[in-house]
Design a protein around this motif. Structure first.
Motif, short mmCIF file in Angstrom:
data_model
loop_
_atom_site.label_atom_id
_atom_site.label_comp_id
_atom_site.label_asym_id
_atom_site.label_seq_id
_atom_site.Cartn_x
_atom_site.Cartn_y
_atom_site.Cartn_z
N UNK A 82 -10.48 9.54 9.45
CA UNK A 82 -10.46 10.93 9.33
C UNK A 82 -10.18 11.08 7.71
N UNK A 83 -10.97 11.95 7.07
CA UNK A 83 -10.64 12.14 5.86
C UNK A 83 -10.18 13.68 5.77
N UNK A 84 -8.76 13.88 5.36
CA UNK A 84 -8.50 15.30 5.78
C UNK A 84 -8.99 16.42 4.99
N UNK A 85 -8.67 17.76 5.28
CA UNK A 85 -9.15 18.66 4.39
C UNK A 85 -7.84 18.69 3.19
N UNK A 86 -8.21 18.99 1.79
CA UNK A 86 -7.27 19.25 0.85
C UNK A 86 -6.94 17.74 0.27
N UNK A 87 -7.59 16.76 0.47
CA UNK A 87 -7.63 15.42 0.07
C UNK A 87 -6.55 14.61 0.46
N UNK A 88 -5.08 15.12 0.32
CA UNK A 88 -3.84 14.52 0.68
C UNK A 88 -3.79 12.86 0.35
N UNK A 89 -4.19 12.77 -0.91
CA UNK A 89 -3.61 11.32 -1.41
C UNK A 89 -2.44 11.19 -1.83
N UNK A 90 -1.84 10.08 -1.77
CA UNK A 90 -0.46 9.73 -2.24
C UNK A 90 -0.33 10.02 -3.67
N UNK A 91 0.10 10.95 -4.22
CA UNK A 91 0.18 10.93 -5.93
C UNK A 91 0.85 10.09 -6.65
N UNK A 92 2.03 9.64 -6.17
CA UNK A 92 2.76 8.63 -6.86
C UNK A 92 2.45 7.15 -6.70
N UNK A 93 1.38 6.78 -5.96
CA UNK A 93 0.79 5.70 -5.91
C UNK A 93 -0.40 5.63 -6.62
N UNK A 94 -0.79 4.30 -7.00
CA UNK A 94 -2.08 3.96 -7.76
C UNK A 94 -3.13 4.17 -6.94
N UNK A 95 -4.30 4.28 -7.39
CA UNK A 95 -5.70 4.36 -6.63
C UNK A 95 -5.74 3.09 -5.65
N UNK A 96 -5.74 1.73 -6.23
CA UNK A 96 -5.68 0.90 -5.58
C UNK A 96 -4.61 0.91 -4.42
N UNK A 97 -3.41 1.25 -4.63
CA UNK A 97 -2.35 1.44 -3.41
C UNK A 97 -2.82 2.35 -2.40
N UNK A 98 -3.57 3.42 -2.75
CA UNK A 98 -3.77 4.34 -1.72
C UNK A 98 -5.13 3.78 -1.13
N UNK A 99 -5.75 2.86 -1.77
CA UNK A 99 -7.04 2.27 -0.72
C UNK A 99 -6.57 1.25 0.02
N UNK A 100 -5.33 0.46 -0.37
CA UNK A 100 -4.82 -0.37 0.53
C UNK A 100 -4.22 0.17 1.93
N UNK A 101 -3.48 1.48 1.70
CA UNK A 101 -3.18 2.14 2.89
C UNK A 101 -4.26 2.57 3.74
N UNK A 102 -5.51 2.66 3.38
CA UNK A 102 -6.46 2.80 4.13
C UNK A 102 -6.83 1.83 5.51
N UNK A 150 -12.10 9.87 0.06
CA UNK A 150 -13.22 9.54 0.88
C UNK A 150 -13.07 8.00 1.05
N UNK A 151 -12.89 7.31 -0.18
CA UNK A 151 -13.07 6.04 -0.25
C UNK A 151 -11.85 5.30 0.66
N UNK A 152 -10.66 5.88 0.75
CA UNK A 152 -9.61 5.38 1.48
C UNK A 152 -10.01 5.34 2.91
N UNK A 153 -10.81 6.31 3.36
CA UNK A 153 -11.40 6.53 4.41
C UNK A 153 -12.61 5.55 4.99
N UNK A 154 -12.98 4.86 3.77
CA UNK A 154 -14.17 3.79 4.13
C UNK A 154 -13.69 2.49 4.10
#
Length: 247
Positions: A82-102, A150-154
């Motif tokens: 599920x990729x939620x409305x409003x993006x909901x990324x983790x702002x204090x984590x890096x791009x790589x860390x956000x992807x790992x949480x996926x 979207x990438x985190x969801x994929x």
């Protein structure tokens, strides 16, 4: 063959009926759009599918499994993201860390070979994320944050991707890139997509079929090309002009 079947689904918040006897079928490998104005029930529908809301009645089945009997965190293991409305990324984590949480909720190690292959494909889909991989997500532009969401969801390699308003608040040129990516996700990976959108023109241009919600109920449904040509739909949702069908 239907991968996702929603039948007689009703959801209320106190006296407010958010969804009223919703029936939706999503074929395996298809893009199905859910359209409608703000407050029509689109986000409530996706949150019901992903287990964040518990409907009062009806059923949701994914590949024959009863989703309403499962906790939300377990759905990713069955291939739903599920990729939620409003993006909901983790702002204090890096791009790589956000992807790992996926892939955090998966049983396999999040730094394994399968994750790296999925991550690298996401970097091909959104090259800017590779350049920003060590950058904090909160410093990205709105469009870049949507790409990251979207990438985190994929990265979990879902069979069903729930996309909630991916074009919301973005500039037209970025919206074009986002919908290009959605089409690519579908054609290259065969991911089934349930797409919630207010941008009816863009959604109908890539979807196979669509449902239009009004006040929690289904007002129209049919093939995307058919709905794009329908005079009532054009007047209400498309500014009175027909849109091109799927290409």
């Amino acid at each position: 063959m239907a991968l996702l079947e929603i039948a007689s689904l009703s959801l209320s918040f106190g006296p407010l009926k958010a969804l009223k006897d919703i029936d939706i079928s999503v074929e395996s490998g298809a893009i199905v759009a859910v359209l409608g104005a703000n407050g029509a029930g689109k986000t409530s529908l996706l949150k019901s599918v992903s287990g964040l809301y518990r409907p009062q009645s009806g059923s949701i089945r994914f590949d024959g499994m009863d989703l309403l009997s499962m906790p939300p965190h377990s759905l990713i293991r069955h291939g739903i993201s599920h990729v939620p409305e409003g993006r909901r990324v983790f702002p204090t984590l890096t791009v790589e860390e956000n992807l790992r949480l996926g892939v955090f909720a998966l049983r396999r190690a999040p730094v394994g070979r399968a994750y790296k292959a999925s991550r690298d494909w996401c970097f091909e889909l959104f090259p800017i994320l590779k350049d920003r991989r060590n950058q904090f997500a909160g410093t990205l532009s709105g469009g870049e944050q949507q790409m990251l969401a979207i990438a985190r969801g994929l990265v979990s390699k879902p069979r069903l991707l729930l996309l909630d308003e991916p074009s919301l608040g973005l500039a037209p040129i970025v919206i074009k890139d986002i919908f290009r990516a959605v089409r690519q996700i579908h054609t290259e990976e065969g991911v089934t997509i349930l797409l919630v959108e207010q941008n009816a023109k863009q959604a109908l241009s890539i979807a196979k079929s669509a449902y239009i919600l009004e006040l929690g109920g289904i007002a129209f449904k049919g093939g995307a090309e058919e709905l794009a040509r329908d005079e009532r739909i054009r007047e209400a949702y498309l500014g009175g002009k027909a849109v091109a069908g799927r290409g």
